[in-house]
Motif scaffolding. Structure first.
Motif, PDB file in Angstrom:
ATOM      1  N   GLU A 126      24.441  32.100  24.358  1.00  0.00           N
ATOM      2  CA  GLU A 126      23.814  33.367  24.724  1.00  0.00           C
ATOM      3  C   GLU A 126      23.605  33.372  26.227  1.00  0.00           C
ATOM      4  O   GLU A 126      23.172  32.389  26.819  1.00  0.00           O
ATOM      5  CB  GLU A 126      22.497  33.589  23.975  1.00  0.00           C
ATOM      6  N   HIS A 141      15.134  29.672  27.618  1.00  0.00           N
ATOM      7  CA  HIS A 141      16.407  29.494  26.905  1.00  0.00           C
ATOM      8  C   HIS A 141      17.311  28.482  27.594  1.00  0.00           C
ATOM      9  O   HIS A 141      17.482  28.529  28.805  1.00  0.00           O
ATOM     10  CB  HIS A 141      17.161  30.824  26.801  1.00  0.00           C
ATOM     11  N   LEU A 142      17.891  27.615  26.796  1.00  0.00           N
ATOM     12  CA  LEU A 142      18.904  26.681  27.270  1.00  0.00           C
ATOM     13  C   LEU A 142      20.169  26.909  26.447  1.00  0.00           C
ATOM     14  O   LEU A 142      20.099  27.398  25.315  1.00  0.00           O
ATOM     15  CB  LEU A 142      18.439  25.239  27.047  1.00  0.00           C
ATOM     16  N   PHE A 156      20.049  22.737  23.452  1.00  0.00           N
ATOM     17  CA  PHE A 156      18.666  22.311  23.258  1.00  0.00           C
ATOM     18  C   PHE A 156      18.542  21.549  21.941  1.00  0.00           C
ATOM     19  O   PHE A 156      19.475  21.509  21.154  1.00  0.00           O
ATOM     20  CB  PHE A 156      17.708  23.510  23.301  1.00  0.00           C
ATOM     21  N   MET A 206      16.710  20.774  18.335  1.00  0.00           N
ATOM     22  CA  MET A 206      15.965  21.533  17.334  1.00  0.00           C
ATOM     23  C   MET A 206      15.494  20.605  16.215  1.00  0.00           C
ATOM     24  O   MET A 206      16.225  19.733  15.775  1.00  0.00           O
ATOM     25  CB  MET A 206      16.853  22.641  16.770  1.00  0.00           C
ATOM     26  N   ILE A 227       8.414  28.516  16.848  1.00  0.00           N
ATOM     27  CA  ILE A 227       9.024  28.165  15.566  1.00  0.00           C
ATOM     28  C   ILE A 227       9.512  29.444  14.888  1.00  0.00           C
ATOM     29  O   ILE A 227       8.847  30.477  14.940  1.00  0.00           O
ATOM     30  CB  ILE A 227       7.985  27.466  14.648  1.00  0.00           C
ATOM     31  N   GLY A 228      10.690  29.353  14.269  1.00  0.00           N
ATOM     32  CA  GLY A 228      11.174  30.436  13.410  1.00  0.00           C
ATOM     33  C   GLY A 228      11.529  29.837  12.062  1.00  0.00           C
ATOM     34  O   GLY A 228      12.227  28.828  12.007  1.00  0.00           O
ATOM     35  N   LEU A 259      12.039  24.327  14.937  1.00  0.00           N
ATOM     36  CA  LEU A 259      11.212  24.243  16.137  1.00  0.00           C
ATOM     37  C   LEU A 259      12.127  23.924  17.311  1.00  0.00           C
ATOM     38  O   LEU A 259      12.882  22.945  17.264  1.00  0.00           O
ATOM     39  CB  LEU A 259      10.180  23.122  16.006  1.00  0.00           C
ATOM     40  N   GLY A 260      12.082  24.732  18.348  1.00  0.00           N
ATOM     41  CA  GLY A 260      12.811  24.396  19.569  1.00  0.00           C
ATOM     42  C   GLY A 260      12.036  23.312  20.282  1.00  0.00           C
ATOM     43  O   GLY A 260      10.946  23.551  20.793  1.00  0.00           O
ATOM     44  N   ARG A 267      10.733  23.917  23.744  1.00  0.00           N
ATOM     45  CA  ARG A 267       9.623  24.879  23.843  1.00  0.00           C
ATOM     46  C   ARG A 267       8.295  24.157  23.602  1.00  0.00           C
ATOM     47  O   ARG A 267       7.280  24.479  24.215  1.00  0.00           O
ATOM     48  CB  ARG A 267       9.801  26.015  22.845  1.00  0.00           C
ATOM     49  N   ILE A 324      11.848  25.929  31.270  1.00  0.00           N
ATOM     50  CA  ILE A 324      12.409  25.004  30.278  1.00  0.00           C
ATOM     51  C   ILE A 324      13.383  24.005  30.909  1.00  0.00           C
ATOM     52  O   ILE A 324      13.586  22.907  30.398  1.00  0.00           O
ATOM     53  CB  ILE A 324      13.061  25.806  29.116  1.00  0.00           C
TER      54      ILE A 324
HETATM   55  P1  ATP Z   1      14.455  33.648  20.742  1.00  0.00           P
HETATM   56  O1  ATP Z   1      14.187  34.974  20.106  1.00  0.00           O
HETATM   57  O2  ATP Z   1      13.306  33.093  21.524  1.00  0.00           O
HETATM   58  O3  ATP Z   1      15.755  33.596  21.473  1.00  0.00           O
HETATM   59  P2  ATP Z   1      15.584  32.849  18.245  1.00  0.00           P
HETATM   60  O4  ATP Z   1      14.971  33.840  17.354  1.00  0.00           O
HETATM   61  O5  ATP Z   1      16.973  33.014  18.706  1.00  0.00           O
HETATM   62  O6  ATP Z   1      14.638  32.624  19.523  1.00  0.00           O
HETATM   63  P3  ATP Z   1      15.862  30.809  16.205  1.00  0.00           P
HETATM   64  O7  ATP Z   1      17.284  31.089  15.972  1.00  0.00           O
HETATM   65  O8  ATP Z   1      14.861  31.186  15.168  1.00  0.00           O
HETATM   66  O9  ATP Z   1      15.396  31.400  17.613  1.00  0.00           O
HETATM   67  O10 ATP Z   1      15.708  29.251  16.576  1.00  0.00           O
HETATM   68  C1  ATP Z   1      14.581  28.459  16.215  1.00  0.00           C
HETATM   69  C2  ATP Z   1      13.794  27.982  17.407  1.00  0.00           C
HETATM   70  O11 ATP Z   1      14.642  27.410  18.394  1.00  0.00           O
HETATM   71  C3  ATP Z   1      13.075  29.083  18.157  1.00  0.00           C
HETATM   72  O12 ATP Z   1      11.846  29.351  17.542  1.00  0.00           O
HETATM   73  C4  ATP Z   1      12.898  28.506  19.525  1.00  0.00           C
HETATM   74  O13 ATP Z   1      11.793  27.626  19.552  1.00  0.00           O
HETATM   75  C5  ATP Z   1      14.130  27.661  19.697  1.00  0.00           C
HETATM   76  N1  ATP Z   1      15.178  28.299  20.499  1.00  0.00           N
HETATM   77  C6  ATP Z   1      15.989  29.322  20.143  1.00  0.00           C
HETATM   78  N2  ATP Z   1      16.879  29.600  21.098  1.00  0.00           N
HETATM   79  C7  ATP Z   1      16.650  28.708  22.097  1.00  0.00           C
HETATM   80  C8  ATP Z   1      17.271  28.463  23.365  1.00  0.00           C
HETATM   81  N3  ATP Z   1      18.316  29.175  23.773  1.00  0.00           N
HETATM   82  N4  ATP Z   1      16.780  27.457  24.130  1.00  0.00           N
HETATM   83  C9  ATP Z   1      15.730  26.714  23.706  1.00  0.00           C
HETATM   84  N5  ATP Z   1      15.114  26.893  22.521  1.00  0.00           N
HETATM   85  C10 ATP Z   1      15.563  27.875  21.726  1.00  0.00           C
END
Ligand code: ATP
Ligand code: MN
Length: 482
Positions: free
Chosen positions: A234, A241-242, A245, A247, A407-408, A452-453, A456, A467
């Motif tokens: 992305e 955002h990285l 990363f 997870m 967290i998602g 969990l990222g 983050r 980050i």
């Molecule tokens: P965001 O809306 O912040 O981009 P996301 O909805 O894309 O997050 P998920 O796909 O649910 O995120 O990923 C689970 C977790 O991974 C997120 O809650 C977040 O903590 C972490 N995360 C997601 N994208 C990134 C990223 N590009 N860099 C670092 N951590 C991330």
């Protein structure tokens, strides 16, 4: 003579006065040709080495300079100076590596304040700085605390693949994996790339999440977690955002959404409490840094708590659990919204929440971590369990102050027919997921999990704001140096 790290030596303290010890490290400073501050990375503190220069040849003394590396044999003595209990009276000093002072001048090894940007440009040297080494030690402690938490709760650690053959999740954001010669990519008769000739005989990508494989493992092992690298192409150049990363993804059979929320809350509290206990010195240091940074901000942007208080708060306060629908009402009715202060005004049920909305809920409205649940199906992934209202899914996001989503997670759709319909609605090729669907055919069970990222969490715990400063070698758009 015994070999010590500076950390183990300092923790022995006065107990080892008069012992002969050997330590090694990098010179942080050398004052008056007599006092060396030595650091070996084992802890934040330096140890003072006292040199009686009459006892050493001039060549050795001349080679001791900032950033050089030395091995010292000496006697532990009570420290005369302030701040430290003990110091070492040097008997023998061996120069391991010199460092040219003129060249050191140009680097972040020069002992003065450097900006975080400058540290990033010299990421290979920033492990030697107080700030970054403190962050890395906290990062380690967090990683360890996470493994410890899951292990003690009976979870099994699963290594899910880094190269995946499925692009079911977020197809557009994936990095492709190929060993084609990119200048002569084989095409089929229609002019499309012929992946059957590629290494795996099909199109492959770097994983964006280990969840689907994690779910499959759960369907035999009951409770699992993954802790691995994930990749997202992305193009979002944000401070959260990285492109690469780490997870952490637990997945639990016989779990429903509420169990999942309980797990996420307990997990975050315990892991943070663990690190508060284990990383006192580094967190104190980062706390001072945080307080100084806050002072430079305009009054209305400052947080009311310092870093340590902020972390303690998390371990003590209950997280607010609010449905998406309630959250939309809160946001819609907020003064903030009415005054047009959101970049994305909140009007309709069904909109995806932006980080400004998440942060408003956490920082302004509830003043506590928030778990949002039951999101509109359309803005969430295909595998989330559909509620009886047929329009929301059993999803939950944990939102943290200063961070937004940390967290998602969700309860997963365990009903084969409903899942198949969702896959269709999302325009995903069912054949791709035959193995995933099999788990719903052979003894399906309710199950749930979250992601969990990791960075983050490190960001939150260290009080840093970018980050890129909490991962050793950040990968972001247009940046893969080192
Ligand atoms: P965001 O809306 O912040 O981009 P996301 O909805 O894309 O997050 P998920 O796909 O649910 O995120 O990923 C689970 C977790 O991974 C997120 O809650 C977040 O903590 C972490 N995360 C997601 N994208 C990134 C990223 N590009 N860099 C670092 N951590 C991330
Ligand atoms: Mn994202």
């Amino acid at each position: 003579m015994k070999v010590y790290s500076i950390n183990s030596l300092l923790s022995k303290g006065k107990e080892i006065i008069s012992n002969q010890v050997q330590i090694s490290g990098w010179v942080r400073s050398f004052r008056s040709n007599r006092f060396i501050a030595l650091n070996d990375g084992s802890c934040l503190a330096n140890i003072q080495i006292v040199v009686d220069f009459e006892n050493f040849d001039e060549k050795t003394i001349n080679q001791i300079s900032v950033a050089s590396s030395i091995q010292v044999l000496g006697i532990v003595a009570e420290s005369q100076g302030r701040g430290q209990e003990i110091e070492i009276q040097a008997e023998k000093i061996q120069i391991l590596g010199t460092a040219n002072p003129n060249e050191v001048q140009e680097t972040i090894l020069q002992p003065k304040r450097h900006t975080l940007e400058k540290l990033r440009e010299q990421a290979h040297l920033r492990f030697r700085t107080n700030t970054f080494s403190a962050i890395m030690r906290v990062r380690h402690a967090l990683s360890f605390a996470i493994h410890n938490y899951f292990n003690s709760q009976g979870f099994f650690h699963i290594h899910t693949p880094i190269i995946t053959g499925s692009d079911a999740e977020g197809a557009g954001e994936m990095f492709h994996v190929t060993n084609f010669d990119l200048n002569t990519i084989p095409k089929d008769e229609n002019g499309n790339v012929d992946y059957s000739q590629d290494f795996f005989g099909k199109q492959t990508n770097l994983t964006v999440s280990g969840q689907l494989e994690g779910e499959v493992a759960t369907m035999g092992l009951g409770k699992i977690y993954t802790f691995g690298p994930t990749f997202r192409a992305e193009n979002s150049n944000t401070s959260r955002h990285l492109a690469e990363f780490w997870m952490v993804e637990p997945e639990v059979a016989f779990f429903e959404l509420e169990d999942d929320m309980n797990l996420a809350e307990d997990f975050l509290k315990k892991v943070i409490a663990d690190v508060l206990e284990k990383c006192k010195e580094d967190l104190e240091f980062l706390n001072t840094r945080y307080e100084q940074e806050q002072k430079q901000k305009p009054q209305n942007e400052r947080t009311e708590w310092n870093l340590i208080e902020k972390l303690k708060n998390i371990t003590e306060k209950n997280f607010h659990r609010v449905s998406y629908t309630e959250a939309i009402e809160v946001l819609k009715d907020s003064k903030h919204n009415k005054k047009g202060k959101f970049k994305y005004p909140v009007e309709n049920w069904g909109m995806d929440l932006q980080s400004e909305h998440e942060r408003y809920l956490v920082e302004e409205h509830f003043d506590a971590p928030v778990i949002l649940y039951d999101y509109p199906a359309e803005i969430k992934a295909f595998y989330m369990r559909l509620n009886d209202d047929n329009k929301t899914v059993r999803a939950m996001d944990v939102l943290f102050p200063g961070i937004g989503e940390i967290i998602g997670g969700s309860q997963r759709e365990e009903r084969l027919e409903v899942l198949k319909q969702k896959i269709k609605d999302f325009n995903i090729d069912e054949k791709e997921l035959w193995w995933y669907l099999d788990t719903r055919k052979f003894g399906t069970v309710p199950h749930a999990g979250f992601g969990l990222g990791f960075e983050r969490l490190v960001l939150f715990v260290t009080g840093m704001s970018n980050i890129r400063d909490v991962i050793p070698f950040p990968r972001t758009p247009k940046n893969a140096e080192f």
